[in-house]
Scaffold this motif. Structure first.
Motif, PDB file in Angstrom:
ATOM      1  N   MET A   1       0.843  -1.162   0.000  1.00 47.30           N
ATOM      2  CA  MET A   1       0.000   0.000   0.000  1.00 47.30           C
ATOM      3  C   MET A   1       0.894   1.232   0.000  1.00 47.30           C
ATOM      4  O   MET A   1       1.909   1.278   0.678  1.00 47.30           O
ATOM      5  N   GLY A   2       0.512   2.217  -0.787  1.00 51.21           N
ATOM      6  CA  GLY A   2       1.272   3.460  -0.843  1.00 51.21           C
ATOM      7  C   GLY A   2       1.225   4.185   0.486  1.00 51.21           C
ATOM      8  O   GLY A   2       0.247   4.117   1.223  1.00 51.21           O
ATOM      9  N   VAL A  67       6.210   2.646   0.062  1.00 48.54           N
ATOM     10  CA  VAL A  67       5.226   1.573   0.080  1.00 48.54           C
ATOM     11  C   VAL A  67       5.405   0.806   1.380  1.00 48.54           C
ATOM     12  O   VAL A  67       6.530   0.465   1.757  1.00 48.54           O
ATOM     13  N   THR A  69       4.492  -2.702   3.441  1.00 52.59           N
ATOM     14  CA  THR A  69       4.126  -4.069   3.069  1.00 52.59           C
ATOM     15  C   THR A  69       4.240  -5.014   4.258  1.00 52.59           C
ATOM     16  O   THR A  69       4.969  -4.750   5.207  1.00 52.59           O
ATOM     17  N   LEU A  81       9.659  -5.828  -5.232  1.00 53.79           N
ATOM     18  CA  LEU A  81       8.358  -5.558  -4.634  1.00 53.79           C
ATOM     19  C   LEU A  81       7.763  -4.278  -5.213  1.00 53.79           C
ATOM     20  O   LEU A  81       6.592  -4.248  -5.590  1.00 53.79           O
ATOM     21  N   TYR A  82       8.566  -3.241  -5.320  1.00 50.93           N
ATOM     22  CA  TYR A  82       8.044  -1.969  -5.815  1.00 50.93           C
ATOM     23  C   TYR A  82       7.701  -2.035  -7.304  1.00 50.93           C
ATOM     24  O   TYR A  82       6.595  -1.707  -7.709  1.00 50.93           O
ATOM     25  N   TYR A  86       3.942  -3.734  -6.741  1.00 48.71           N
ATOM     26  CA  TYR A  86       3.188  -2.515  -6.460  1.00 48.71           C
ATOM     27  C   TYR A  86       2.812  -1.772  -7.748  1.00 48.71           C
ATOM     28  O   TYR A  86       1.664  -1.396  -7.944  1.00 48.71           O
ATOM     29  N   CYS A  87       3.757  -1.564  -8.629  1.00 48.59           N
ATOM     30  CA  CYS A  87       3.464  -0.852  -9.887  1.00 48.59           C
ATOM     31  C   CYS A  87       2.522  -1.657 -10.776  1.00 48.59           C
ATOM     32  O   CYS A  87       1.671  -1.084 -11.464  1.00 48.59           O
ATOM     33  N   ARG A  89       0.128  -3.605  -9.755  1.00 47.37           N
ATOM     34  CA  ARG A  89      -1.206  -3.425  -9.191  1.00 47.37           C
ATOM     35  C   ARG A  89      -1.785  -2.086  -9.642  1.00 47.37           C
ATOM     36  O   ARG A  89      -2.940  -1.989 -10.041  1.00 47.37           O
TER      37      ARG A  89
END
Length: 169
Positions: A1-2, A67, A69, A81-82, A86-87, A89
């Protein structure tokens, strides 16, 4: 989550931001560095959490992002992960938004469930057709522009007795 940036987070990413700035100035292109660290808010979080910091410097502009996590370092390193989770998503959310806004998938105002379901089927079918066209490496506009070009330039949609009829010009 940001996670919204703040002064504490930016200080934690300070060395990486400086490294990214120097790399950007040296090459003239965007530069990124990542840092994985533990962080706890002063009031709202009950425990420390893993935070990924992306130190990015664009020509003339700093662009730090954060972010939070629950994934462990064994599950995913900071960059993976980033960039890959995340990107990805966020990109998926953008495609959903394009379908909702550009292909009218958000209009489920009919009186019956079946009618709304049929609308979503049509919207999904249109999305699949347009996605095939969008994946063509020479033609990559956003869905709403693609819809306008396909339906506006190649055909005219007329509503007649609640039926969509595609008529070529």
């Amino acid at each position: 989550m940001g996670l919204a940036r703040n002064k504490r987070l930016q200080r934690a990413l300070g060395k990486e931001m400086e490294a990214a700035r120097l790399a950007c100035e040296r090459t003239g292109e965007a530069a990124r560095c990542f840092r994985d660290f533990r962080y706890r808010t002063r009031k709202s979080w009950s425990c420390e959490r893993r935070v990924i910091g992306k130190a990015e410097y664009l020509p003339g502009k700093a662009n730090p992002r954060f972010v939070v996590t629950s994934l462990s370092t064994r599950d995913a390193d900071a960059q993976h992960l980033y960039e890959d989770l995340y990107c990805a998503r966020g990109e998926m959310e953008n495609r959903i938004k394009e379908q909702q806004l550009g292909l009218f998938a958000d209009r489920t105002s009919s009186a019956t469930l079946r009618a709304n379901q049929l609308r979503l089927y049509f919207s999904s079918f249109a999305y699949v057709l347009l996605l095939g066209r969008r994946l063509d490496r020479f033609f990559r506009p956003q869905q709403h522009r693609l819809k306008e070009s396909v339906l506006g330039a190649e055909g005219l949609v007329r509503l007649f007795c609640q039926k969509n009829i595609l008529q070529s010009p």
